[in-house]
Enzyme design. Sequence first.
Site, short mmCIF file in Angstrom:
data_model
loop_
_atom_site.label_atom_id
_atom_site.label_comp_id
_atom_site.label_asym_id
_atom_site.label_seq_id
_atom_site.Cartn_x
_atom_site.Cartn_y
_atom_site.Cartn_z
N LYS A 99 0.80 -1.23 0.00
CA LYS A 99 0.00 0.00 0.00
C LYS A 99 0.84 1.27 0.00
CE LYS A 99 -4.05 -2.12 2.14
NZ LYS A 99 -5.06 -2.02 3.21
N ASP A 152 -9.71 2.65 2.20
CA ASP A 152 -9.65 2.01 3.52
C ASP A 152 -10.22 2.88 4.63
OD1 ASP A 152 -8.62 -0.51 2.99
OD2 ASP A 152 -6.53 0.13 3.15
#
Length: 308
Positions: free
Chosen positions: A93, A129
Site C-alpha cells: 500500500k 480504507d
Amino acid sequence: MWHALVIKSVYTLGDLRNWENVISLRQLPIRFGVLGDPVAHSLSPQMQNAALKQAKIYAQYARFEIRAAELKAALELMQTLGFWGANLTVPHKVAALRFVDELDGSAARAGAINTLVFEADQMRGFNTDGVGASRAIAEEFSRGLREFRVLLLGAGGAARAIASQCLEEGVAHLGIWSRTHAAVQQLGKELAAREGNVSIEVIAPDRDALFVAAGNAELIINATPVGLRADDQPLLMREAFTKRHFVYDTVYQPSSTRLIEEAKAAGASTANGVSMLLHQGAEAFSLWIRRPAPLETMREALRRSASS
C-alpha cells in the site's frame, strides 16, 4: 456465461508474464485483482465477482501473489494487459505510491494506496480504507469514529488510512502505536502537520506503554497483520480490556483472532475486519465501474464465504 467461471485460486508475476497461455478463452476475462503477499486468504474475489455478476459486467476479479520486489513489474503488466483496476494489500500500500501517475486526495493524505484505476495512458491511485473503516465501525458499534477516543495499532498502509480518517472526522484523541517505532513516529509527524484539533499521541513501543494507552482509549483498532497466523500472539491481553472498550480488528481471516477472543473474555464489544473489507470494496467497485456498488449482494457473498 456467468456459470462458466474458470479461475486459478492465486496467480503470480510469472502468470502475468505468460498471460495469453495462462488464461482460457472460455473463461470470463480477468480485469481486476488484489495484489498482496500473502493473498490466498483474501475474500475480495468472492465479494467483487458477486458484484460484477449482479451489475452484468462481463469480467472477473482474481488474487495475485506478488512479492515486494515484483510490484512495479506486476502493475506495468496489468496496465499493458488491459486490466481495469486492482486492490493492494500487505505489503504494497505504501510502496505503490512510487509507481502511480496520479494520486487522489484520499491516498495523498493517507500516504498509502489500496485501490488502482488503470486507464489507457495512466495509473491512478486511491484509498478507500479510511472511509471503509469508518462505515464499518459505525455499522458494528452504532457510533461514529468521532465519538471515540481511539487507540490505533499499526503504522502501515491500513493504519495510515484509518489515522487520516480519524483526523478527517475530528476524533478528540488519537493514540498510535507500532512495533516499528520509527514508522509510527513518522506517521505522528505527518498527522501533526495537518490542520485540525485532534490530539495525537505517539505511544512508546514497549508493552507497558501500550497497556496504559489502552486504558485511556475507548475504541481500539488493530490495523496490523498480527492475527493472520494461528500462532500470532495478540498485541494486548484481556487484562488491558474492560466492558467499556470497543475493539475492531481489521484482520478477518480467521474470523475470530486471539485479540478478539481476549477482548471478548473481558466483556468488550468486538468486531472483525469483514465489514471494513465490504465497505472499502464497495467504494473501490464504484471507482472502477462508475456506478453505486450492489452492497447487499457483496455483503451476502462475504457472509457465505466467511461461513464456509
